[in-house]
Motif scaffolding. Structure first.
Motif, mmCIF file in Angstrom:
data_model
loop_
_atom_site.group_PDB
_atom_site.id
_atom_site.type_symbol
_atom_site.label_atom_id
_atom_site.label_comp_id
_atom_site.label_asym_id
_atom_site.label_seq_id
_atom_site.Cartn_x
_atom_site.Cartn_y
_atom_site.Cartn_z
ATOM 1 N N VAL A 1 0.642 -1.481 -0.189
ATOM 2 C CA VAL A 1 0.306 -0.465 -0.160
ATOM 3 C C VAL A 1 0.935 1.576 -0.053
ATOM 4 N N GLY A 2 0.452 2.610 -0.582
ATOM 5 C CA GLY A 2 0.966 3.532 -0.778
ATOM 6 C C GLY A 2 2.521 4.033 -1.008
ATOM 7 N N TYR A 3 2.761 4.873 -0.313
ATOM 8 C CA TYR A 3 4.464 4.667 -0.028
ATOM 9 C C TYR A 3 5.121 3.992 0.815
ATOM 10 N N GLY A 4 6.848 2.962 -0.383
ATOM 11 C CA GLY A 4 6.902 1.857 -0.390
ATOM 12 C C GLY A 4 6.139 1.103 -0.767
ATOM 13 N N GLY A 5 5.025 1.113 -1.192
ATOM 14 C CA GLY A 5 4.720 0.178 -1.680
ATOM 15 C C GLY A 5 5.479 -0.884 -3.597
ATOM 16 N N LEU A 6 5.459 -2.012 -3.050
ATOM 17 C CA LEU A 6 6.737 -2.748 -4.429
ATOM 18 C C LEU A 6 5.785 -2.132 -5.490
ATOM 19 N N PRO A 7 6.467 -2.179 -6.801
ATOM 20 C CA PRO A 7 6.304 -1.628 -8.089
ATOM 21 C C PRO A 7 5.418 -3.286 -8.828
ATOM 22 N N ASN A 8 5.422 -2.781 -10.305
ATOM 23 C CA ASN A 8 5.122 -3.782 -10.995
ATOM 24 C C ASN A 8 6.195 -3.864 -12.201
ATOM 25 N N GLU A 9 6.148 -5.095 -13.081
ATOM 26 C CA GLU A 9 7.551 -5.545 -13.709
ATOM 27 C C GLU A 9 8.618 -4.578 -13.811
ATOM 28 N N GLN A 10 7.820 -3.646 -14.037
ATOM 29 C CA GLN A 10 9.058 -2.598 -14.953
ATOM 30 C C GLN A 10 9.611 -1.786 -13.953
#
Length: 317
Positions: free
Chosen positions: A49-58
């Motif tokens: 969730v939110g700030y520090g959330g994990l990104p997509n594959e890119q």
């Protein structure tokens, strides 16, 4: 009048405490649910969730969020929004719009910028390290890339009898660019009607959206079921139906609260949540699927809490 709030996962507890204080002081349900979710969105150690959330594959953090007013049934939502610290606040502002109230991708991000929402780089150094480590594991060990999809979903009831619902998530870790889950979808990720109650979901969005379970729980409460009865009767039979007809079912966890402040939960995994109302101080509880399509709910232990804190803050190699 009574008041109350319930939200998914241990990560929501500090927000539930804040929302409960607002509600006890006769604050509005909409303000309380936004404050609750903002607290989760701002904490960098919550990876979904939110700030520090994990990104997509890119390596891009794409967030989904929604807000619903239980009095007017107004809904605002965003999906695939980037670089905005509080996606649920954007969703709430959009709920004031009769048209264009669900914005996605670049359109959602531009709307947030034009309306002076806080813009930050949501990919923290810690989250970047986790992403880079996962890329290496995929290459070297041929592992399934997908890991983690916890949404903060919350329901609030204020002393005037108004209710609100909100959700926020960075979605499935390593998801394809543009992937959207259930969290911003009315009836699937959330639903609330101040005359009845509300529900919110967390888990694998691709499967949760097959059942419109949040709406179904509210419908059952409207037919006279308690929140716990509604959760059990909506969730467990659908999971079995999905296994039979689709061949499998991902993780499902739903929370609900009615207009009396009574609450319920159903899940097919070990699931923590936080809840408080006029009669109960905010507390973290653990739910597990029980026998005969029921839910077993128990207090968490200090040992569990200590292990949780250690795990989420552990150094990334």
């Amino acid at each position: 009048m009574t008041y109350g709030t319930i939200a998914t996962w241990r990560m929501a507890h500090d927000g539930v405490v804040k929302a409960s204080k607002l509600l006890k002081a006769q604050g509005a349900a909409g303000d309380a649910v936004e404050a609750l979710i903002n607290t989760v969105e701002a904490y960098p150690y919550y990876k979904s969730v939110g700030y520090g959330g994990l990104p997509n594959e890119q390596g891009v953090v794409e967030m989904d969020a929604a807000f619903m007013d239980g009095d007017s049934l107004a809904i605002g939502a965003v999906a695939g929004i980037q670089n905005v610290k509080h996606a649920v606040s954007v969703a709430r502002k959009l709920s004031d719009q009769h048209f264009n109230s669900f914005r996605v991708g670049q359109g959602a991000t531009q709307y947030a910028m034009q309306n002076d929402f806080e813009i930050v780089n949501m990919l923290t150094p810690r989250a970047r390290k986790i992403w880079q480590k996962r890329l290496k594991e995929i290459r070297e060990k041929n592992l399934n890339p997908y890991n983690g999809h916890d949404t903060v979903g919350a329901i609030t009831l204020d002393q005037k009898g108004s209710m609100a619902a909100g959700t926020s998530t960075s979605g499935l870790f390593m998801k394809k660019a543009g992937r959207i889950g259930d969290s911003p979808l009315s009836g699937s990720g959330f639903y609330v009607d101040s005359e009845i109650g509300g529900a919110a979901a967390t888990g694998l969005g691709e499967d949760i959206m097959k059942g419109c379970l949040s709406y179904e729980i509210v419908r059952l409460m409207g037919d006279g079921k308690t929140p716990q009865e509604a959760c059990d009767q909506a969730v467990y039979p659908f999971i079995e139906k999905l296994k039979k007809r689709y061949g499998k079912a991902g993780e499902f966890s739903l929370v609900a609260m009615n207009h009396k402040g009574e609450w319920g939960v159903a899940t097919n995994v070990e699931f923590t949540f936080s809840v408080g109302n006029e009669n109960e101080q905010p507390q973290i509880l653990m739910a597990n699927p029980g026998p005969n399509e029921t839910t077993v709910i128990e207090p968490i232990t200090q040992e569990w809490l200590d292990a949780y804190e250690k795990r989420i803050k552990a150094p990334v190699d």
